[in-house]
Design a protein around this motif. Structure first.
Motif, PDB file in Angstrom:
ATOM      1  N   SER A 239       0.804  -1.212   0.058  1.00 43.31           N
ATOM      2  CA  SER A 239      -0.032   0.105   0.057  1.00 43.31           C
ATOM      3  C   SER A 239       0.985   1.268   0.019  1.00 43.31           C
ATOM      4  O   SER A 239       1.852   1.324   0.727  1.00 43.31           O
ATOM      5  CB  SER A 239      -0.682   0.036   1.194  1.00 43.31           C
ATOM      6  N   GLY A 240       0.344   2.169  -0.688  1.00 43.23           N
ATOM      7  CA  GLY A 240       1.091   3.681  -0.647  1.00 43.23           C
ATOM      8  C   GLY A 240       2.512   3.353  -1.453  1.00 43.23           C
ATOM      9  O   GLY A 240       2.591   2.649  -2.337  1.00 43.23           O
ATOM     10  N   ASN A 247       0.519   8.614  -4.387  1.00 48.08           N
ATOM     11  CA  ASN A 247      -0.097   8.677  -3.120  1.00 48.08           C
ATOM     12  C   ASN A 247      -0.067   9.817  -2.365  1.00 48.08           C
ATOM     13  O   ASN A 247       1.280  10.621  -2.625  1.00 48.08           O
ATOM     14  CB  ASN A 247      -0.014   7.316  -2.364  1.00 48.08           C
ATOM     15  N   PHE A 248      -0.577  10.452  -1.666  1.00 49.58           N
ATOM     16  CA  PHE A 248      -0.505  11.515  -0.651  1.00 49.58           C
ATOM     17  C   PHE A 248      -1.203  11.220   0.702  1.00 49.58           C
ATOM     18  O   PHE A 248      -2.021  10.490   1.041  1.00 49.58           O
ATOM     19  CB  PHE A 248      -1.248  12.750  -1.328  1.00 49.58           C
ATOM     20  N   GLY A 273      -3.250  -1.048  -5.071  1.00 46.91           N
ATOM     21  CA  GLY A 273      -2.797  -1.599  -3.802  1.00 46.91           C
ATOM     22  C   GLY A 273      -3.894  -1.673  -2.740  1.00 46.91           C
ATOM     23  O   GLY A 273      -4.813  -1.322  -2.946  1.00 46.91           O
ATOM     24  N   GLY A 274      -3.349  -1.778  -1.621  1.00 44.73           N
ATOM     25  CA  GLY A 274      -4.302  -1.730  -0.529  1.00 44.73           C
ATOM     26  C   GLY A 274      -4.623  -0.461  -0.141  1.00 44.73           C
ATOM     27  O   GLY A 274      -3.873   0.552  -0.227  1.00 44.73           O
ATOM     28  N   LYS A 275      -5.731  -0.375   0.692  1.00 44.23           N
ATOM     29  CA  LYS A 275      -5.839   0.699   1.651  1.00 44.23           C
ATOM     30  C   LYS A 275      -6.199   1.955   0.692  1.00 44.23           C
ATOM     31  O   LYS A 275      -5.396   3.013   1.111  1.00 44.23           O
ATOM     32  CB  LYS A 275      -5.093   1.144   2.741  1.00 44.23           C
ATOM     33  N   ALA A 632       1.577   4.191   6.958  1.00 43.37           N
ATOM     34  CA  ALA A 632       1.926   2.826   6.966  1.00 43.37           C
ATOM     35  C   ALA A 632       2.862   2.645   5.814  1.00 43.37           C
ATOM     36  O   ALA A 632       3.662   1.777   5.834  1.00 43.37           O
ATOM     37  CB  ALA A 632       0.411   2.079   6.392  1.00 43.37           C
ATOM     38  N   SER A 633       2.837   3.373   4.798  1.00 47.95           N
ATOM     39  CA  SER A 633       3.484   3.017   3.475  1.00 47.95           C
ATOM     40  C   SER A 633       5.108   3.290   3.888  1.00 47.95           C
ATOM     41  O   SER A 633       5.768   3.195   3.103  1.00 47.95           O
ATOM     42  CB  SER A 633       3.096   3.651   2.390  1.00 47.95           C
TER      43      SER A 633
END
Length: 896
Positions: A239-240, A247-248, A273-275, A632-633
């Protein structure tokens, strides 16, 4: 007193009671005779060497469809070498899996200057393949003649002694599947004069080879989402991270988002990706095989003054270009300032640039994680040039045969930003001004701006290593014994090694690579003396003992003996064995290379920060949960900062080894050999395996250095003295010539290695962990971040046929099954399947002066084995198997 603490050079020879003929003779002359008479029973056993030596003749390169020395090394059962596509420094050889720094590579019995950055091994790609006569592999270690640092063994590339006439060869390899990976080779060799008739010879050989890049998308089926998901490594678990579209996050919302997630991200650059994030599409950017170009030149002149006196001078120049393609440049923080997109940019979500609006945004600045996709993959060009001049004189003075030599070698390596690199500050300024669009491809203004901040074409690293040495070796017969002449050999050599490595200032501005300018420099002198004595006690029994005394200007003195025997009770059986001790000082890079206070790169695999992304399964990325306030990323399932480099506190490592073998000929034309080998090391010089920091973070907490905000500054992964290593196995060889028939001559040959032990100890006095047939904790200084592969069984099987002008050979290269790493999010367990590749070649020499060879590599189109190891993002065992698939090989040679 500890000999390493002595400051004055000391060359001490221990008393010698028993020894073989000089190893230089027994490992070369005797083994060469053994190979030439393979299949002739009694004579072969009578000339079998006491030391286990394998020989591959140059003719066999063509017969087996080999195009590079990398093919030769990968096929050796005793080799745990990595596929060259994964080694940015070129091709290296790793005998016994003990590490490339412990395998000694020679050209005509003398050293080359090492690869210029690591300065611990030779790059085989610079050796002139077309000039070779044969390759000899001494399979026991710590050679008393060549050096006690050859713990894993010695590989000696031997060129043609002379050549008369002219010969040209063209070779083309075409994969069956579309995409890259094709190869072309052109060679020309010319020579004049005959040593036998004229007393002189001069010849030269030029060799050109090229392989095109094979992109991962050219073999998309090997890394498909479905395949990766089936082995527990679904791409969507990520994710991210840096992607296009970016992503931001915001100052108040640390959960990454993407304005294009709802529409499926932007193919082919990214996938979902995730989330609610997009992630980089590895299928689009990944590289299965790097583009590679080699150009080698070799010239040799030899003058025979009389039967006893010969002088030769040779010159080698090997040049290689490796174009390494990697993921696109990322916009990353510079001096603690993040890549930020202000609301004034037309590319702000919902503004005039057309980027979809995102609910909840109120004009606050966005911290973006962006990959610059406009230039595609980022490509670095690695240029290496290795030159060597060697002078060798063989003469006789009274009863002494004397050989002297001089070697001067220089190895240069330069790295360039070739395509797709930009200054980090320039990217941040372009985002701030609105010139750059982080959510899509650039308009003309954006492309012009990227061009203005490009560093493409600039050199970023300049390195050099040198080797200068002189040697002398004298041998003579002492007296007659029951088994023949007792012979004594005495020798000495002096050499100087130097290294210089400069990361240039431009690296400070390319923040994406997390590397900064640095300088490392070191040198050492080595003084050595050695002696050997051959004692043929009877016609059946030879005993030996040799000794070598080395003095290192920076690590003191060491004395290492080597003993071996050969016992032949009958013409059908022969026993042989050897024992030795070894000593290896830290490489010049390990001891004197760059030292920087912070991170120098990123981990090769993705991990969860054990402090900031807790709660998951240790060592399994993507199973933890980011603590509140952390993205998280940035702390979960991510490559983390790592520090590598030299260490001033290193100690030399030591080893003990022995071999015990038997060669039998139970019936005519059938020869069998079995050699057990065993090596013990301590104070092993290596880097800790990456995974241990995350599978046992409490134990290695002191090596995880954190910033004031608790994020990881770097994981300390410099070269260290680890614990010990125990390795052992059995080399098996079998050869049978079938009786002659009207259908032609048939022959079968098997060479294999069965590994009985490969145990590693990461710290002194800690538990030894087995690595046989599994991804254990092996770590031994190998330059690649990919793991050591320790197959239980590995073999090469050759089936040969010849009749008249026709000949053919079918070869199988086999690696046994392997336990996978299985550090995946799901509860999962699997094994890696065995890997067996068949190659077929056919040759015809019925045309005058012409020989044609045609073949099929990977005859049955076998895919590389699938793995869920965290270091293999592509999902297959790329370090030990080729992704090319079936390919067709055509080679033609014309002799003028």
């Amino acid at each position: 007193m500890n000999t390493y603490d002595k400051v004055q050079p000391r060359l001490l020879l221990s008393s010698i009671t028993l020894a073989v003929l000089t190893l230089m003779n027994s490992a070369t002359a005797q083994e060469m005779q053994r190979v030439e008479v393979t299949g002739s029973s009694i004579k072969r056993l009578a000339t079998e060497a006491a030391l286990p030596v394998s020989t591959i003749k140059a003719e066999e390169f063509a017969e087996r469809g080999m195009t590079t020395l990398a093919d030769v090394m990968m096929a050796l059962p005793q080799s745990a070498s990595l596929a060259p596509s994964n080694a940015g420094s070129g091709t290296n050889i790793n005998l016994r899996g003990l590490g490339v720094n412990r395998t000694l590579v020679l050209l005509n019995g003398r050293r080359l200057a090492n690869e210029a950055i690591a300065d611990g091994y030779a790059n085989l790609d610079v050796i002139p393949m077309s000039a070779l006569s044969r390759v000899e592999i001494l399979r026991d270690g710590a050679s008393s003649i060549y050096g006690s640092d050859a713990i894993g063994g010695v590989v000696n590339f031997i060129t043609k002694r002379d050549f008369e006439g002219a010969s040209a060869t063209a070779q083309y390899i075409q994969p069956e599947k579309s995409g890259g990976g094709d190869e072309q080779r052109l060679t020309l060799t010319v020579g004049k004069g005959s040593l036998a008739k004229d007393g002189w010879n001069v010849y030269a050989s030029v060799d050109m080879h090229r392989r095109s890049r094979l992109a991962q998308k050219d073999r998309a089926e090997l890394s498909s989402t479905e395949l990766l998901t089936s082995i527990g490594r679904a791409p969507t678990l990520g994710s991210g991270g840096n992607a296009m579209p970016a992503n931001f996050t915001t100052a108040t919302n640390k959960t990454a988002q993407n304005p294009y997630f709802a529409s499926g991200c932007v193919a082919p650059y990214s996938i979902i990706g995730g989330k609610n994030t997009c992630i980089l599409n590895n299928q689009e950017y990944g590289t299965a095989l790097h583009e590679n170009e080699q150009l080698t030149f070799y010239a040799r002149g030899t003058k025979r003054f009389n039967e006893d006196h010969t002088l030769s001078i040779d010159y080698m120049r090997g040049q290689e270009f490796i174009l390494a393609a990697r993921n696109p440049t990322n916009a990353v923080a510079v001096n603690g300032v993040n890549a930020t997109l202000p609301s004034t940019s037309k590319w702000y979500p919902g503004a005039s640039g057309g980027v979809p609006a995102v609910a909840g945004l109120k004009g606050e600045p966005l911290t973006v994680t962006w990959a610059v996709a406009d230039y595609g993959v980022a490509v670095q060009k690695d240029k290496q040039v290795n030159q060597r001049i060697a002078v060798a004189d063989e003469n006789r003075f009274g009863e002494w045969d004397v050989r002297t030599g001089l070697v001067i070698g220089v190895s240069d390596r330069e790295n360039y930003y070739d395509n797709g690199f930009f200054t980090g500050q320039g990217l941040l300024d372009g985002l701030k001004s609105g010139a750059l669009n982080p959510f899509g491809l650039q308009d003309q203004a954006g492309r012009d701006y990227l061009k203005s901040i490009s560093v493409d074409g600039q050199k970023n690293r300049d390195s050099r290593s040198t080797f200068t040495g002189v040697d002398v070796n004298a041998s003579r017969s002492l007296m007659e014994l029951a088994g023949g002449s007792m012979a004594l050999a005495l020798g000495a050599d002096i050499h100087r090694d130097t290294t210089r490595d400069d990361k240039l200032a431009v690296q400070n501005s390319v923040t994406y690579l997390n590397s900064t300018s640095s300088h490392g420099e070191g040198a050492r002198n080595v003084y050595a003396a050695f002696a050997e004595l051959d004692v043929p006690l009877t016609k059946q029994l030879n005993l030996n003992l040799a000794v070598r005394d080395d003095y290192f200007s920076d690590f003191g003195n060491t004395i290492n003996p080597k003993a071996s025997f050969r016992y032949e009770p009958s013409k059908q059986i022969m026993f042989r064995g050897s024992a030795n001790t070894g000593f290896r000082a830290p490489t010049l890079f390990d001891a004197y290379g760059y030292r920087l206070p912070g991170a120098t790169g990123k981990t090769s695999a993705k991990w969860d920060d054990p402090l900031l992304c807790p709660g998951g399964k240790p060592g399994v990325a993507g199973t933890g949960t980011a603590l509140p306030g952390f993205v998280a990323s940035e702390v979960c399932n991510v490559a983390l900062p790592k520090q590598v480099g030299s260490n001033a506190d290193l100690r030399p490592e030591k080893s003990r080894g022995y071999t015990l073998g038997v060669v039998v000929e139970p019936i005519k034309s059938l020869t069998l050999s079995f050699d057990y080998w065993n090596i013990r090391m301590k104070d092993m010089l290596a880097n800790l395996p990456e995974q241990v920091y995350f599978t046992d973070p409490a134990k290695y907490q002191s090596l995880i250095v954190r910033n004031p905000d608790r994020t990881i500054n770097y994981i300390k992964n410099v070269t260290m003295n680890l614990g010990g290593q125990k390795a052992g196995g059995i080399d098996v060889s079998a050869s049978y010539d079938f009786p002659r028939s009207d259908y032609g001559n048939f022959k079968v040959q098997l060479d294999g290695t069965y590994l009985t032990q490969f145990d590693n100890q990461l710290e002194k006095d800690s538990e030894f962990v087995s690595n046989v047939g599994r991804f254990g904790l092996a770590s031994n200084g190998t330059t690649s971040s990919l793991p050591i592969i320790t197959y239980r069984w590995k073999h090469t099987l050759k089936l040969g046929w010849a009749k008249g002008d026709w000949s053919a050979q079918m070869t199988q290269n086999y690696n046994s099954s392997y336990e996978d790493q299985n550090l995946v999010a799901q509860q999962y367990w699997r094994d890696i399947e065995s890997y067996k590749v068949w190659n077929l070649t056919t040759s015809y020499k019925g045309f005058k002066n012409i020989q044609i060879t045609a073949g099929i590599t990977n005859l049955f189109d076998t895919n590389p084995p699938v793995t869920n190891h965290s270091g293999y993002a592509n999902g297959y065992l790329s370090s030990a198997a080729s992704p090319i698939g079936r390919s067709f090989n055509l080679r033609g040679t014309y002799n003028f």
